[in-house]
Design a protein around this motif. Structure first.
Motif, mmCIF file in Angstrom:
data_model
loop_
_atom_site.group_PDB
_atom_site.id
_atom_site.type_symbol
_atom_site.label_atom_id
_atom_site.label_comp_id
_atom_site.label_asym_id
_atom_site.label_seq_id
_atom_site.Cartn_x
_atom_site.Cartn_y
_atom_site.Cartn_z
ATOM 1 N N ILE A 88 -47.207 -23.645 -88.341
ATOM 2 C CA ILE A 88 -46.773 -22.219 -88.850
ATOM 3 C C ILE A 88 -47.535 -21.691 -89.971
ATOM 4 O O ILE A 88 -48.207 -20.626 -90.167
ATOM 5 N N THR A 89 -47.321 -22.551 -91.119
ATOM 6 C CA THR A 89 -47.942 -22.122 -92.381
ATOM 7 C C THR A 89 -49.373 -21.855 -92.152
ATOM 8 O O THR A 89 -50.127 -21.320 -93.227
ATOM 9 N N ALA A 90 -50.249 -22.511 -91.263
ATOM 10 C CA ALA A 90 -51.486 -22.584 -91.115
ATOM 11 C C ALA A 90 -51.862 -21.082 -90.307
ATOM 12 O O ALA A 90 -53.247 -20.773 -90.446
ATOM 13 N N PHE A 91 -51.056 -20.348 -89.811
ATOM 14 C CA PHE A 91 -51.347 -19.219 -89.242
ATOM 15 C C PHE A 91 -51.797 -18.129 -90.293
ATOM 16 O O PHE A 91 -51.432 -18.282 -91.486
ATOM 17 N N ALA A 92 -52.691 -17.325 -90.108
ATOM 18 C CA ALA A 92 -53.102 -16.276 -90.940
ATOM 19 C C ALA A 92 -51.958 -15.100 -91.235
ATOM 20 O O ALA A 92 -51.120 -14.909 -90.261
ATOM 21 N N ARG A 93 -51.995 -14.617 -92.275
ATOM 22 C CA ARG A 93 -51.182 -13.590 -92.782
ATOM 23 C C ARG A 93 -51.656 -12.415 -92.481
ATOM 24 O O ARG A 93 -52.606 -11.945 -93.085
ATOM 25 N N MET A 94 -50.872 -11.411 -91.837
ATOM 26 C CA MET A 94 -50.915 -9.976 -91.830
ATOM 27 C C MET A 94 -50.892 -9.301 -92.973
ATOM 28 O O MET A 94 -49.796 -9.722 -93.667
ATOM 29 N N ALA A 95 -51.575 -8.344 -93.336
ATOM 30 C CA ALA A 95 -51.351 -7.617 -94.755
ATOM 31 C C ALA A 95 -51.020 -6.267 -94.698
ATOM 32 O O ALA A 95 -51.432 -5.644 -93.407
ATOM 33 N N ALA A 96 -50.340 -5.800 -95.346
ATOM 34 C CA ALA A 96 -49.555 -4.436 -95.359
ATOM 35 C C ALA A 96 -50.674 -3.608 -95.716
ATOM 36 O O ALA A 96 -51.365 -3.834 -96.688
ATOM 37 N N SER A 97 -50.947 -2.380 -94.726
ATOM 38 C CA SER A 97 -52.068 -1.576 -95.229
ATOM 39 C C SER A 97 -51.390 -0.171 -95.615
ATOM 40 O O SER A 97 -52.255 0.738 -96.034
ATOM 41 N N GLU A 98 -50.184 -0.176 -95.888
ATOM 42 C CA GLU A 98 -49.388 1.024 -96.535
ATOM 43 C C GLU A 98 -48.065 0.760 -97.002
ATOM 44 O O GLU A 98 -47.591 -0.320 -96.654
ATOM 45 N N ASP A 99 -47.611 1.376 -97.932
ATOM 46 C CA ASP A 99 -46.240 1.221 -98.435
ATOM 47 C C ASP A 99 -44.983 1.120 -97.217
ATOM 48 O O ASP A 99 -45.399 2.132 -96.353
ATOM 49 N N VAL A 100 -43.903 0.773 -97.587
ATOM 50 C CA VAL A 100 -42.962 0.920 -96.594
ATOM 51 C C VAL A 100 -42.541 2.455 -96.508
ATOM 52 O O VAL A 100 -42.399 3.024 -97.859
ATOM 53 N N LYS A 101 -42.431 3.010 -95.324
ATOM 54 C CA LYS A 101 -42.122 4.448 -95.152
ATOM 55 C C LYS A 101 -40.513 4.707 -94.798
ATOM 56 O O LYS A 101 -40.240 3.568 -93.754
ATOM 57 N N PHE A 102 -39.754 5.317 -95.524
ATOM 58 C CA PHE A 102 -38.363 5.320 -95.324
ATOM 59 C C PHE A 102 -37.993 6.837 -94.699
ATOM 60 O O PHE A 102 -38.250 7.774 -95.260
ATOM 61 N N TYR A 103 -37.116 6.953 -93.527
ATOM 62 C CA TYR A 103 -37.042 8.076 -93.083
ATOM 63 C C TYR A 103 -35.193 8.327 -92.606
ATOM 64 O O TYR A 103 -34.640 7.813 -91.915
ATOM 65 N N PRO A 104 -34.733 8.529 -94.095
ATOM 66 C CA PRO A 104 -33.130 8.649 -93.949
ATOM 67 C C PRO A 104 -32.768 9.507 -92.994
ATOM 68 O O PRO A 104 -31.385 9.229 -92.344
#
Length: 474
Positions: free
Chosen positions: A412-428
């Motif tokens: 599992i730790t050998a799997f590639a990590r996806m990277a965030a392409s933008e900040d978290v968006k919150f819609y209250p």
């Protein structure tokens, strides 16, 4: 009355079925309150993972992250598995240790080491290494020179020795390295390893020994020996630099977010309203005020109608102390407080009534969640969106074995990590809408149930009246 009972059961069944249908609702991307756009790694393979950040999961409306979802850019849901990340990792530390070499002597002159026992005479910071002929293990004298390295306090595994050495030019000198804890019984670490130095400009030199398998040397001495040379040129080893490797377990940073200013603050208590019921791993309380020493009780509850219940207790401190070993000042602070993965919506800290209380801005608070990562089969060229924030959502995460049938932690730790392409968006507003919809749906269930129940009662009454009229005619 039988008909009345049947109608009542039908009404109850319809209400329950409608409620279950609401729970099993398939939420869309536009209904999720918090989203994070991620980009799989090009060339990272079909199975990739992403560590879920605190900024995202803090908006989950489930204690167990049941509302976690993964979507394609067009809004289609993507199957995924959820895995708790390791809280510790093994790391390898490489260090260099420089040691002085002590020449093995007899009667003040360099002498053969052979299989004889060695005796050490300490003289202040120096030591004299001599052959103890009375304890010799063999009477045969092997014509060798040698030095001793004191490696008793050296931590780790020995992987390389770089010698500070003078060699006669244009000769190959074989070195033997042995280890002993008692200076009598010697274990061979490596034998006849060639050292050389050629006098021509640019000619190769070799003054080090690699030990690919490594050697444990803590608590032992190293003896380095070589055959004495009949040709001109002395061999002198002044010292050696040892390359050491050691492994240790180190904590992995868990998702953490600061709580900010308290929702309610009094002289002896502070309260925070949490945005999520997600289970809490730990609470970190810190202060910038040196000299603080304050007992703290931590309490929690789900809403204002519940009484507070004690979760844990700790002591908030920041003290300036003297290290007795090196006589230097050190700052000592309290460690994070484990909360045992409790789920609450409100947190409170209290100081004893007998104390001076909790001054404004004295305490900074942060909460930690268990680190978790999402694993999915992805198209490396297609962006995805991770989302949370839907009240009453059913869990859709698959068992890890479904996606990775022969999984191991190493794989599992050998799997590639996806990277965030933008900040978290919150819609209250989506949370408010979701809560309002849930409340409205519940009201509809009650109204429909009451209506069906009323119809059932009227039908039963009408049926009873008809029976009575028929009986009267007869």
């Amino acid at each position: 009355m039988k008909i009345f009972s049947i109608l009542f059961l039908c009404a109850a069944t319809m209400v329950a079925a409608t409620a279950n249908a609401q729970t099993a609702k398939q939420f869309t991307l536009n209904e999720m309150a918090a989203t994070l756009r991620v980009q799989p790694q090009a060339g990272g393979g079909s199975l990739q993972r992403i560590a879920l950040p605190a900024d995202l999961i803090m908006h989950s409306q489930s204690a167990d992250l049941n509302d976690l979802r993964l979507f394609k850019s067009g809004g289609e849901p993507v199957p995924f598995a959820l895995r708790s990340s390791e809280s510790e990792a093994t790391t390898t530390i490489a260090t260099k240790v420089a040691l002085k070499a002590f020449v093995i002597r007899e009667s003040g002159k360099p002498a053969a080491a052979g299989n004889a026992a060695i005796r050490i005479e300490t003289r202040g910071d120096d030591m004299n290494v001599v052959i103890d002929r009375d304890r010799a293990l063999s009477s045969a004298s092997i014509n060798e020179g040698g030095v001793l390295l004191d490696t008793r306090a050296t931590e780790g595994v020995l992987t390389n020795i770089e010698f500070d050495i003078d060699l006669p030019p244009n000769q190959v000198i074989p070195l033997n390295v042995e280890a002993s804890a008692n200076l009598s019984n010697w274990e061979t670490i490596t034998a006849a390893r060639s050292m050389y130095r050629f006098s021509d400009a640019g000619a190769p030199q070799l003054t080090s020994i690699d030990l690919p398998a490594g050697a444990e040397i803590k608590g032992r001495y190293l003896r380095v020996t070589w055959p004495q040379q009949k040709t001109a040129g002395a061999i002198v080893i002044r010292g050696a630099t040892l390359a050491m490797e050691s492994s240790r377990r180190v904590p992995i940073a868990q998702p953490r977010r600061n709580l900010g200013a308290p929702t309610i603050a009094t002289t002896h208590a502070q309260e925070w309203q949490l945005a999520s019921p997600l289970r809490l791993r730990a609470l970190t309380l810190t202060t910038e005020q040196t000299g603080t020493l304050l007992p703290i009780t931590v309490l929690g509850r789900d809403n204002d109608k519940q009484p507070w219940r004690q979760l844990a207790s700790t002591v908030l401190f920041k003290l300036d102390l003297i290290d007795p070993i090196n006589n230097k000042n050190i700052i000592s602070t309290n460690a994070p407080l484990s909360l045992g993965n409790i789920s609450v919506r409100q947190l409170k800290i209290e100081a004893p009534a007998s104390s001076a209380g909790i001054a404004t801005n004295l305490v900074s608070a942060a909460i930690e969640y268990d680190a978790q990562e999402l694993i999915a089969a992805v198209n490396p060229g297609e962006a995805l969106t991770v989302a949370v924030g839907a009240a009453g959502a059913a869990r859709v995460a698959l068992p890890l074995q479904t996606i990775v049938p022969d999984f191991t932690a190493q794989r599992i730790t050998a799997f590639a990590r996806m990277a965030a392409s933008e900040d978290v968006k919150f819609y209250p507003e989506r949370l408010e809408s979701d809560n309002a919809t849930s409340s409205g749906e519940r009201k509809k269930f009650i109204l429909w149930g009451a209506l069906l129940l009323g119809v059932g009662v009227l039908a039963a009454m009408a049926w009873g009246a008809v029976k009575q009229l028929r009986a009267a005619k007869l």
